[in-house]
Motif scaffolding. Sequence first.
Motif, PDB file in Angstrom:
ATOM      1  N   MET A   1      22.195  10.055   5.953  1.00 47.66           N
ATOM      2  CA  MET A   1      21.851  10.172   7.356  1.00 47.66           C
ATOM      3  C   MET A   1      20.341  10.100   7.494  1.00 47.66           C
ATOM      4  O   MET A   1      19.609  10.662   6.694  1.00 47.66           O
ATOM      5  N   HIS A   2      19.889   9.404   8.492  1.00 48.30           N
ATOM      6  CA  HIS A   2      18.478   9.380   8.854  1.00 48.30           C
ATOM      7  C   HIS A   2      18.350  10.193  10.132  1.00 48.30           C
ATOM      8  O   HIS A   2      19.016   9.895  11.123  1.00 48.30           O
ATOM      9  N   HIS A   3      17.521  11.216  10.100  1.00 53.46           N
ATOM     10  CA  HIS A   3      17.389  12.042  11.283  1.00 53.46           C
ATOM     11  C   HIS A   3      16.021  12.693  11.357  1.00 53.46           C
ATOM     12  O   HIS A   3      15.269  12.712  10.387  1.00 53.46           O
ATOM     13  N   SER A   4      15.752  13.225  12.537  1.00 54.16           N
ATOM     14  CA  SER A   4      14.514  13.935  12.799  1.00 54.16           C
ATOM     15  C   SER A   4      14.880  15.282  13.408  1.00 54.16           C
ATOM     16  O   SER A   4      15.773  15.359  14.260  1.00 54.16           O
ATOM     17  N   GLU A   5      14.208  16.341  12.956  1.00 54.88           N
ATOM     18  CA  GLU A   5      14.444  17.671  13.498  1.00 54.88           C
ATOM     19  C   GLU A   5      13.121  18.264  13.952  1.00 54.88           C
ATOM     20  O   GLU A   5      12.079  18.036  13.339  1.00 54.88           O
ATOM     21  N   VAL A   6      13.174  19.030  15.024  1.00 51.64           N
ATOM     22  CA  VAL A   6      11.991  19.718  15.537  1.00 51.64           C
ATOM     23  C   VAL A   6      12.446  21.110  15.990  1.00 51.64           C
ATOM     24  O   VAL A   6      13.579  21.283  16.453  1.00 51.64           O
ATOM     25  N   PHE A   7      11.561  22.102  15.820  1.00 53.59           N
ATOM     26  CA  PHE A   7      11.944  23.481  16.086  1.00 53.59           C
ATOM     27  C   PHE A   7      10.989  24.146  17.066  1.00 53.59           C
ATOM     28  O   PHE A   7       9.809  23.796  17.140  1.00 53.59           O
ATOM     29  N   CYS A   8      11.519  25.136  17.775  1.00 54.01           N
ATOM     30  CA  CYS A   8      10.715  25.966  18.664  1.00 54.01           C
ATOM     31  C   CYS A   8       9.923  26.965  17.828  1.00 54.01           C
ATOM     32  O   CYS A   8      10.222  27.188  16.656  1.00 54.01           O
ATOM     33  N   ASP A   9       8.924  27.593  18.447  1.00 53.91           N
ATOM     34  CA  ASP A   9       8.232  28.694  17.798  1.00 53.91           C
ATOM     35  C   ASP A   9       9.218  29.834  17.577  1.00 53.91           C
ATOM     36  O   ASP A   9      10.204  29.976  18.324  1.00 53.91           O
ATOM     37  N   GLU A  22      11.478   3.881  17.662  1.00 54.10           N
ATOM     38  CA  GLU A  22      10.582   2.727  17.604  1.00 54.10           C
ATOM     39  C   GLU A  22      10.761   2.047  16.262  1.00 54.10           C
ATOM     40  O   GLU A  22      10.903   2.722  15.251  1.00 54.10           O
ATOM     41  N   PRO A  23      10.760   0.785  16.148  1.00 51.98           N
ATOM     42  CA  PRO A  23      10.641  -0.223  17.183  1.00 51.98           C
ATOM     43  C   PRO A  23      11.966  -0.597  17.837  1.00 51.98           C
ATOM     44  O   PRO A  23      12.033  -1.505  18.631  1.00 51.98           O
ATOM     45  N   GLY A  24      13.046   0.061  17.515  1.00 48.14           N
ATOM     46  CA  GLY A  24      14.335  -0.242  18.123  1.00 48.14           C
ATOM     47  C   GLY A  24      15.319  -0.728  17.088  1.00 48.14           C
ATOM     48  O   GLY A  24      15.013  -0.847  15.906  1.00 48.14           O
ATOM     49  N   GLY A  25      16.524  -1.004  17.525  1.00 48.78           N
ATOM     50  CA  GLY A  25      17.556  -1.507  16.641  1.00 48.78           C
ATOM     51  C   GLY A  25      18.461  -0.444  16.071  1.00 48.78           C
ATOM     52  O   GLY A  25      19.516  -0.730  15.543  1.00 48.78           O
ATOM     53  N   SER A  70      13.166   1.642  11.488  1.00 43.60           N
ATOM     54  CA  SER A  70      12.881   2.288  12.758  1.00 43.60           C
ATOM     55  C   SER A  70      12.402   3.706  12.497  1.00 43.60           C
ATOM     56  O   SER A  70      12.696   4.290  11.456  1.00 43.60           O
ATOM     57  N   THR A  71      11.687   4.255  13.451  1.00 43.94           N
ATOM     58  CA  THR A  71      11.243   5.642  13.394  1.00 43.94           C
ATOM     59  C   THR A  71      11.930   6.414  14.503  1.00 43.94           C
ATOM     60  O   THR A  71      11.899   5.997  15.662  1.00 43.94           O
ATOM     61  N   ILE A  72      12.564   7.533  14.140  1.00 48.25           N
ATOM     62  CA  ILE A  72      13.223   8.403  15.114  1.00 48.25           C
ATOM     63  C   ILE A  72      12.321   9.610  15.329  1.00 48.25           C
ATOM     64  O   ILE A  72      11.963  10.298  14.375  1.00 48.25           O
ATOM     65  N   THR A  73      11.954   9.875  16.570  1.00 46.37           N
ATOM     66  CA  THR A  73      11.149  11.032  16.910  1.00 46.37           C
ATOM     67  C   THR A  73      11.965  11.926  17.828  1.00 46.37           C
ATOM     68  O   THR A  73      12.388  11.485  18.898  1.00 46.37           O
TER      69      THR A  73
END
Length: 81
Positions: A1-9, A22-25, A70-73
Amino acid sequence: MHHSEVFCDTGDVATGGGYEVEPGGVQISINRPLPAVAVPPGGPLPDGTIPHGWQAGTPATTSTPPGTSSTITAYVVCNAS
């Protein structure tokens, strides 16, 4: 799996989130709060579960067309608890 995770404080609660690609696809199949315990996917979190982040991604087998990348943000909206 390709994924991005971000967390709260620490101590903050995730009230929403999303992603940019970006760039799509790439076809995003995961776009959900963390912890990712919702059943069915995208459904409400069980009582007592406090989301503290966001995850966006796709299974590796469908991440991008061959020969491309691609880059997932991921982003998360947090509120102080």
